[in-house]
Design a protein around this motif. Structure first.
Motif: not given
Length: 162
Positions: A15-32
């Motif tokens: 339900m978050e805006p795409p920009e917020a979703q992108a930040r979550h994905l970037e954090s996951f990708i960086a951690a992975a």
């Protein structure tokens, strides 16, 4: 809610805006990419509690100020709670993976209904997975997840380019 923490967060993040979703994905990708051993397998992730319930965070919060309302806020240094960096992104990715793999963008609805009715995700998968183009057990789902994650996320990284 009584739902597993990953499901609560996945629904909230969707339900978050795409920009917020992108930040979550970037954090996951960086951690992975930087700390792959800290990323739990699908089975462990689906059973995990939210990282803010960790003992380290509870200790940090216990040292912080408390308000009369019971609301407590803490500002942590980046990386202070490593699992938090990836949890939200992994929650979103699991939801996207289930939607794409099943072909049903609303796949979380029947999963949520089953869990609200007392089933576990494992039970739902065994009873309903095949009807939704998903495997009937977690080991088979893990294999699909691993392949999907590598092809869709980890190889592409930022910007969606190989």
């Amino acid at each position: 809610t009584p739902a597993p923490d990953w499901l609560d967060e996945a629904v909230a993040i969707l339900m978050e805006p795409p920009e917020a979703q992108a930040r979550h994905l970037e954090s996951f990708i960086a951690a992975a990419k930087q700390r792959p051993r800290t990323i739990p397998g699908l089975d462990d992730f689906l059973r995990a509690e939210h990282p803010v319930r960790s003992a380290a965070l509870a200790t940090a919060l216990s040292r912080g100020p408390k308000s009369g309302s019971g609301v407590q806020m803490m500002v942590a240094d980046p990386g202070a709670f490593p699992a938090l960096d990836s949890f939200y992104g992994q929650s979103l990715l699991v939801a996207l993976f289930l939607a794409e793999t099943s072909g049903d963008p609303r796949i979380l609805v029947p999963i949520s209904a089953a869990i609200a009715g007392g089933d576990t995700f494992d039970q739902w998968l065994a009873s309903n997975g095949e009807a939704h183009r998903l495997p009937g057990d977690l080991p088979a789902l893990q294999a699909l997840w691993d392949g999907w994650l590598k092809s869709q996320v980890l190889r592409r990284g930022r910007g969606g380019k190989p």
